[in-house]
Design an enzyme around this catalytic site. Structure first.
Site, PDB file in Angstrom:
ATOM      1  N   HIS A   1      -7.140  -0.441  11.828  1.00 31.19           N
ATOM      2  CA  HIS A   1      -8.207  -1.023  13.251  1.00 31.19           C
ATOM      3  C   HIS A   1      -7.356  -0.558  14.285  1.00 31.19           C
ATOM      4  CE1 HIS A   1     -10.865  -4.464  11.378  1.00 31.19           C
ATOM      5  NE2 HIS A   1      -9.741  -3.658  10.254  1.00 31.19           N
TER       6      HIS A   1
ATOM      7  N   ASP B   1      -4.957  -5.887   8.040  1.00 32.94           N
ATOM      8  CA  ASP B   1      -6.284  -6.079   7.028  1.00 32.94           C
ATOM      9  C   ASP B   1      -7.230  -4.483   6.546  1.00 32.94           C
ATOM     10  OD1 ASP B   1      -6.574  -6.109   9.610  1.00 32.94           O
ATOM     11  OD2 ASP B   1      -8.342  -7.402   8.930  1.00 32.94           O
ATOM     12  N   GLU B   2      -7.423  -4.587   6.201  1.00 35.94           N
ATOM     13  CA  GLU B   2      -8.692  -3.904   5.805  1.00 35.94           C
ATOM     14  C   GLU B   2      -8.552  -2.222   5.359  1.00 35.94           C
ATOM     15  OE1 GLU B   2     -12.833  -5.727   6.563  1.00 35.94           O
ATOM     16  OE2 GLU B   2     -11.984  -4.896   8.455  1.00 35.94           O
ATOM     17  N   ILE B   3      -7.655  -2.228   5.349  1.00 35.52           N
ATOM     18  CA  ILE B   3      -7.296  -1.013   4.447  1.00 35.52           C
ATOM     19  C   ILE B   3      -7.810  -0.216   4.392  1.00 35.52           C
ATOM     20  CG2 ILE B   3      -5.096   1.077   3.791  1.00 35.52           C
ATOM     21  CD1 ILE B   3      -4.277  -0.843   6.168  1.00 35.52           C
TER      22      ILE B   3
ATOM     23  N   ASP C   1      -4.698  -9.461   2.487  1.00 39.04           N
ATOM     24  CA  ASP C   1      -5.316  -8.246   2.685  1.00 39.04           C
ATOM     25  C   ASP C   1      -3.858  -7.749   1.652  1.00 39.04           C
ATOM     26  OD1 ASP C   1      -7.343  -8.975   4.445  1.00 39.04           O
ATOM     27  OD2 ASP C   1      -8.514  -7.060   3.984  1.00 39.04           O
TER      28      ASP C   1
END
Length: 597
Positions: A282, A353-355, A403
């Site tokens: 992000h 988060d969200e790699i 995550d």
């Protein structure tokens, strides 16, 4: 003027040791108004029990009596930098609000004197606003006499008691409930709202209004998700180009002065401000200033013909920081140094988060690393091990999204995340992931998207989206929203965030936080997206969603939440309605006695 030199004790239900009230010089503040309204069968005004939100842990009003609030009503308190400001604010509110309830409280009017004074006693004036601070208070408004008393262990508990007192005043001229005894303290020490200010920008006044409403609801943590791939609106002294080049424009930036104003405003309202600069994912907006440290920046997020697993981001807006580039950590050292200076809170949210594998794999240096046998999880290990120790050296407790430990593909080795210094915030899989976090020895903040995501149910923001091109009569599923349907206030209110946990595991849950992601939200809809649904979570975090018999109390809560929403609107918060006014005017007629499946 009165000098307090008094000792008193709180009963066994109070939070913390029995206080011994310290000496101090009180502030005496006066504001005058003359107006009046009261419940009266002669006027055919519907009467109901008095309403307080969130419901106190222990509340007694056996006589259902009320008396006039003196137009020269005052609040006496020892001096405290933030409590004194809060008292000025509440005194003005109490004397000028003149709230007209939808269903007026049934009150027998006494012949006693008007209430002249609220005396506030605080035991520990030095206690800082930090996680776990004692927020308990007791409030006594006698049936006779002209003084009420508010006793709190800390200034922050006194602020909670002032809010309760303000809700016991109504009408024009103002009446106040008497014969009231309140003993109150929260179940959960962390009660928050997360606001994303990257995808769409919010003015400082929008943030301040939100924090003020949080205080009204006895919420105490504003989690500020400041940056993301879409924009970098925070102007940092050591790295100004991140905002100059990465924001939406010079008129959509938060200066250090803005941050100081927001943090101070939070302290004046008993609300902590916890910053989040999400990383290493992000971070596409960072590439405007430092393209060399960001992988896959400004690329199309999901190339045509590729599998979902090969996407570069989970939504438009690509970019991850490169853990293999030394320049990454040079920039981060400056960023973190500025953040801990601007935000004094002990918590620092570091995201993680969200790699997305495809984004890192798009970079040649990472391709070479993987070709030599390295893994993407090792890349995240490198990033966390290069940033977390620095944060800990700055006396911060670090919060990550779940995550970092629970992602099925890219996660860090647990040895890099010391449980005593790390908190995990859960957003997936409801109580299952909460269980996984606490059973692994970590403290948890619950923001389950199944219950607490306020942006859900509004479709999606993708254009050229074939999922909306459906034949009439087709199953529309969740209407394009990945986390649909819309989370109603009752869905939020009824969620037990320690569901399925052992008694010991439940102690590891710090509390809950509703989240408003801003792909489809901006200042025009801010209040209605948050309120009064966040109020529902506020009560469940403060005093629970069950009565003394253990039964869910959402039915009883409906009328009180209607009243509270109306009072919030009168205070300038654009909270959305829950029911037609007809329902409030016809008690019980909008309920159901049947089970709906």
């Amino acid at each position: 003027m009165i000098r307090f030199d008094q000792e008193t004790n709180m009963d066994e239900h109070s939070n913390g040791p029995a206080p011994k009230w310290s000496k101090g010089t009180p502030i005496l503040i006066t504001f005058i108004t003359i107006t009046f309204l009261v419940c009266s069968p002669i006027l055919s005004v519907e009467c109901a029990s008095i309403s307080v939100w969130p419901k106190p842990r222990e509340f007694s009003w056996p006589t259902q009596q009320a008396t006039l609030l003196s137009p020269s009503f005052t609040i006496e308190s020892p001096h405290h930098q933030y409590l004194s400001t809060s008292i000025e604010r509440y005194l003005h509110l109490i004397l000028s609000e003149h709230f007209h309830p939808l269903s007026n409280p049934h009150a027998n009017l006494t012949n006693g004197p008007a209430l002249q004074t609220l005396v506030v006693l605080v035991n520990d004036l030095a206690a800082p606003l930090s996680h776990g601070v004692n927020e308990s208070y007791s409030l006594s408004i006698p049936t006779s006499g002209d003084k009420a008393s508010l006793i709190a262990e800390t200034a922050w508990g006194a602020m909670r008691g002032l809010e309760t007192f303000s809700q016991l005043v109504w009408g024009m001229p103002s009446w106040v409930a008497v014969g009231v005894e309140v003993r109150d303290w929260p179940i959960f020490s962390y009660r928050g709202i997360m606001l994303d200010t990257s995808r769409n920008y919010y003015e400082v006044e929008d943030i301040l209004r939100t924090i003020g409403a949080m205080s009204d609801n006895k919420l105490n943590v504003f989690h500020w998700h400041i940056t993301d791939s879409h924009s970098f609106p925070l102007l940092l002294p050591s790295e100004p180009d991140l905002a100059v080049k990465g924001s939406y424009g010079s008129d959509m930036q938060y200066s250090p002065a803005d941050v100081r104003q927001i943090v101070e405003f939070g302290l004046e309202h008993g609300v902590r401000v916890v910053p989040e600069l999400d990383m290493p994912g992000h971070t596409g907006s960072w590439a405007e200033a430092y393209p060399e440290i960001v992988t896959c920046a400004n690329m199309f997020w999901w190339p045509a013909g590729s599998a979902w697993a090969d996407r570069l981001a989970s939504e438009p807006g690509t970019g991850h920081l490169n853990p293999l580039n030394p320049k990454t950590y040079e920039v981060l050292k400056n960023v973190i140094s500025d953040l801990v200076t601007l935000f004094p809170d002990q918590f620092y949210h570091a995201g993680a988060d969200e790699i997305i594998p495809g984004c890192w794999k798009a970079d040649p240096t990472i391709q070479a690393f993987l070709a030599k046998g390295g893994t993407l999880s090792q890349l995240l290990d490198t990033f966390v091990n290069s940033t977390l120790p620095h944060l800990l050296s700055l006396n911060r407790t670090v919060v990550y999204w779940e995550d970092v430990l629970l992602d099925p593909n890219i996660k860090v080795d647990k040895s890099f995340l010391p449980p005593e210094h790390t908190i995990l915030q859960t957003w997936n899989n409801g109580p299952n992931n909460t269980k996984r976090i606490v059973s692994s020895g970590y403290r948890a903040i619950v923001s389950s998207s199944d219950f607490y995501y306020l942006d859900c149910g509004h479709g999606d923001f993708l254009g050229n989206d074939s999922q909306y091109d459906l034949l009439p009569g087709s199953n529309q599923g969740d209407g394009g929203s990945w986390c649909g349907p819309f989370k109603t206030w009752q869905t939020i209110y009824n969620y037990d965030i320690t569901y399925g946990l052992t008694e010991e595991e439940a102690t590891m849950v710090l509390g809950g936080e509703v989240a408003l992601w801003s792909e489809q939200a901006d200042p025009t809809v801010l209040d209605a997206r948050i309120w009064p649904r966040a109020s529902a979570m506020a009560e469940s975090m403060w005093s629970g969603n069950r009565d003394k018999e253990g039964m869910k109390r959402y039915a009883e809560a409906t009328d009180r939440l209607n009243e509270w929403r109306s009072r919030m609107v009168s205070r300038g918060i654009g909270a959305e309605p829950l029911q037609p006014l007809w329902c409030i005017r016809n008690p019980g007629m909008c309920n159901t006695v049947n089970t709906l499946v």
